[in-house]
Design a protein around this motif. Structure first.
Motif, short mmCIF file in Angstrom:
data_model
loop_
_atom_site.label_atom_id
_atom_site.label_comp_id
_atom_site.label_asym_id
_atom_site.label_seq_id
_atom_site.Cartn_x
_atom_site.Cartn_y
_atom_site.Cartn_z
N LEU A 259 0.87 -1.17 0.00
CA LEU A 259 0.00 0.00 0.00
C LEU A 259 0.91 1.22 0.00
O LEU A 259 1.48 1.58 1.04
N LEU A 260 1.06 1.84 -1.16
CA LEU A 260 2.09 2.86 -1.36
C LEU A 260 1.49 4.26 -1.38
O LEU A 260 0.63 4.56 -2.21
N SER A 261 1.94 5.11 -0.45
CA SER A 261 1.42 6.47 -0.39
C SER A 261 2.51 7.49 -0.06
O SER A 261 2.22 8.56 0.46
N ASP A 262 3.77 7.12 -0.33
CA ASP A 262 4.88 8.07 -0.18
C ASP A 262 5.89 7.79 -1.28
O ASP A 262 5.99 6.67 -1.80
N ALA A 263 6.66 8.82 -1.65
CA ALA A 263 7.54 8.72 -2.81
C ALA A 263 8.67 7.72 -2.61
O ALA A 263 9.08 7.03 -3.56
N TYR A 264 9.20 7.62 -1.39
CA TYR A 264 10.32 6.70 -1.16
C TYR A 264 9.88 5.25 -1.35
O TYR A 264 10.51 4.48 -2.08
N SER A 265 8.80 4.86 -0.68
CA SER A 265 8.32 3.50 -0.80
C SER A 265 7.93 3.18 -2.24
O SER A 265 8.22 2.09 -2.75
N PHE A 266 7.28 4.13 -2.88
CA PHE A 266 6.90 3.95 -4.29
C PHE A 266 8.13 3.72 -5.16
O PHE A 266 8.15 2.85 -6.03
N SER A 267 9.19 4.49 -4.91
CA SER A 267 10.41 4.35 -5.71
C SER A 267 11.02 2.96 -5.53
O SER A 267 11.56 2.37 -6.48
N LYS A 268 10.93 2.40 -4.33
CA LYS A 268 11.49 1.07 -4.09
C LYS A 268 10.68 0.00 -4.83
O LYS A 268 11.25 -0.96 -5.36
N LYS A 269 9.39 0.17 -4.86
CA LYS A 269 8.56 -0.78 -5.61
C LYS A 269 8.84 -0.69 -7.11
O LYS A 269 8.92 -1.71 -7.81
N ILE A 270 9.01 0.53 -7.60
CA ILE A 270 9.28 0.72 -9.02
C ILE A 270 10.62 0.12 -9.41
O ILE A 270 10.75 -0.50 -10.48
N LEU A 271 11.65 0.28 -8.57
CA LEU A 271 12.95 -0.28 -8.97
C LEU A 271 12.90 -1.80 -9.05
O LEU A 271 13.66 -2.42 -9.81
N GLU A 272 12.01 -2.42 -8.28
CA GLU A 272 11.82 -3.87 -8.43
C GLU A 272 11.22 -4.19 -9.80
O GLU A 272 11.61 -5.18 -10.45
N GLU A 273 10.30 -3.35 -10.25
CA GLU A 273 9.72 -3.53 -11.58
C GLU A 273 10.75 -3.28 -12.68
O GLU A 273 10.70 -3.91 -13.74
N ILE A 274 11.66 -2.36 -12.43
CA ILE A 274 12.74 -2.11 -13.40
C ILE A 274 13.57 -3.38 -13.58
O ILE A 274 13.96 -3.74 -14.70
N GLY A 275 13.85 -4.08 -12.48
CA GLY A 275 14.58 -5.34 -12.59
C GLY A 275 13.83 -6.35 -13.43
O GLY A 275 14.42 -7.05 -14.28
N GLU A 276 12.52 -6.45 -13.24
CA GLU A 276 11.70 -7.37 -14.03
C GLU A 276 11.74 -7.00 -15.52
O GLU A 276 11.85 -7.87 -16.40
N TYR A 277 11.67 -5.71 -15.78
CA TYR A 277 11.71 -5.22 -17.16
C TYR A 277 13.01 -5.63 -17.86
O TYR A 277 12.99 -6.15 -18.98
N PHE A 278 14.13 -5.42 -17.19
CA PHE A 278 15.41 -5.73 -17.83
C PHE A 278 15.68 -7.23 -17.90
O PHE A 278 16.48 -7.67 -18.73
N TRP A 279 15.03 -8.03 -17.05
CA TRP A 279 15.12 -9.48 -17.21
C TRP A 279 14.49 -9.90 -18.54
O TRP A 279 15.07 -10.65 -19.32
#
Length: 244
Positions: A88-108
Motif C-alpha cells: 500500500l504505497l502512499s509516499d515517494a520513497y516506498s513507491f520508488s522502491k517498488k518501481i525499482l523492483e519492476e525495473i529489474g523485471e523489465y530488464f530481465w
C-alpha cells in the motif's frame, strides 16, 4: 544520474551491486527521491545491458510494502509477510522502491539480466559506538512505533552485506524481490504476544510462529540465494553474536 560516466565505470566490471540513491523519505523532496532512485536504477540496468553484464544486486527496502512512511497503514493479510503480500504505497520513497523492483523485471525480459532487489530491513551495525542508541530504543519496549511499523524486523549489517554478494554470485535466473532480515524478532520476545495489541486482527498464520520467529519471511532468499542470517542480538551476552 550521469549516464555516460556510469556507463564508462560499469563497462570495467562483470557484475554490479547498486546501493546508490536517497535512502529515506526526505520532506519536500518527493520528486527528487523518485527521480534519483528510479531514474538512477534504470540507468544502472541500462549501462549493464550495454556492457553485457548479466547479474545485478540492488537495494530495495522493506518499505516497498509502504508501511513506515506511508500515510495509510498497510492492512496485513497474513503472517509471516512474504514477497507476495500486497503493498500500500502512499509516499515517494516506498513507491520508488517498488518501481525499482519492476525495473529489474523489465530488464530481465528485455535483456536477460538476472537480479535481486533486496528488501533490507533495519540494518543494525556491530559498531559498539552505536550500542547506547540501540539500548535506548530497545528499552522503550515492543510498542515503539518504529518497531511496530517495521514488524520488529532487523538485519545485521554483515548479514546484509553477504546477501548483496550472494546476489551476484548465486546461480539463479530472473528478477526477484527478496526480504533480507533476521529470522527472529529484534527484541527476542514471544512474537505473537508483541504482535497481538497491534495486529490482533490477523488470523491467517502461514508458518508456525511459537517463539521469537520473525513476522517477515526470508525463506525465498534462502531458497534462491542460499543466504542465511547468522547474527542476532542478545543484549545480556553481547550484541550481534553468531547463532540463535
Amino acid at each position: 544520474l550521469d549516464y555516460d560516466a556510469l556507463a564508462r565505470t560499469v563497462a570495467e566490471h562483470d557484475s554490479v551491486i547498486h546501493l546508490a540513491g536517497i535512502p529515506s523519505l526526505v520532506k519536500g523532496k518527493s520528486r527528487q527521491t523518485f527521480e534519483d532512485n528510479c531514474q538512477g536504477t534504470y540507468n544502472v540496468y541500462e549501462a549493464c545491458a550495454a556492457a553485457g553484464i548479466k547479474k545485478i544486486s540492488v537495494a530495495s527496502s522493506i518499505n516497498a510494502l509502504g508501511q513506515w512512511y506511508g500515510k495509510e497503514l498497510l492492512p496485513v493479510r497474513y503472517f509471516p509477510i512474504d514477497e507476495d503480500h500486497p503493498s500500500l504505497l502512499s509516499d515517494a520513497y516506498s513507491f520508488s522502491k517498488k518501481i525499482l523492483e519492476e525495473i529489474g523485471e523489465y530488464f530481465w525480459h528485455k535483456d536477460g539480466i538476472s537480479s535481486v532487489s533486496l528488501r533490507i530491513t533495519w540494518v543494525v551495525s556491530p559498531d559498539p559506538r552505536r550500542l547506547d542508541g540501540m539500548a535506548r530504543m530497545m528499552s522503550q519496549g515492543p510498542d515503539l512505533e518504529f518497531f511496530v511499523r517495521n514488524y520488529w524486523t532487523w538485519v545485521d549489517a554483515r548479514d546484509s552485506a553477504r546477501a548483496f554478494v550472494q546476489g551476484i554470485e548465486a546461480d539463479y535466473e530472473g528478477a526477484h524481490p527478496l526480504f533480507i532480515n533476521s529470522d527472529v524478532n529484534l527484541l527476542n520476545l514471544p512474537t505473537r504476544e508483541i504482535a497481538k495489541p497491534h495486529y490482533g486482527y490477523v488470523t491467517d498464520w502461514r508458518e508456525p510462529i511459537e517463539q521469537d520467529e520473525a513476522l517477515v519471511s526470508c525463506r525465498r532468499a534462502k531458497e534462491i540465494l542460499g543466504w542465511e542470517p547468522i547474527y542476532r542480538l542478545i543484549p545480556e551476552h553481547g550484541w550481534n553474536i553468531p547463532g540463535r
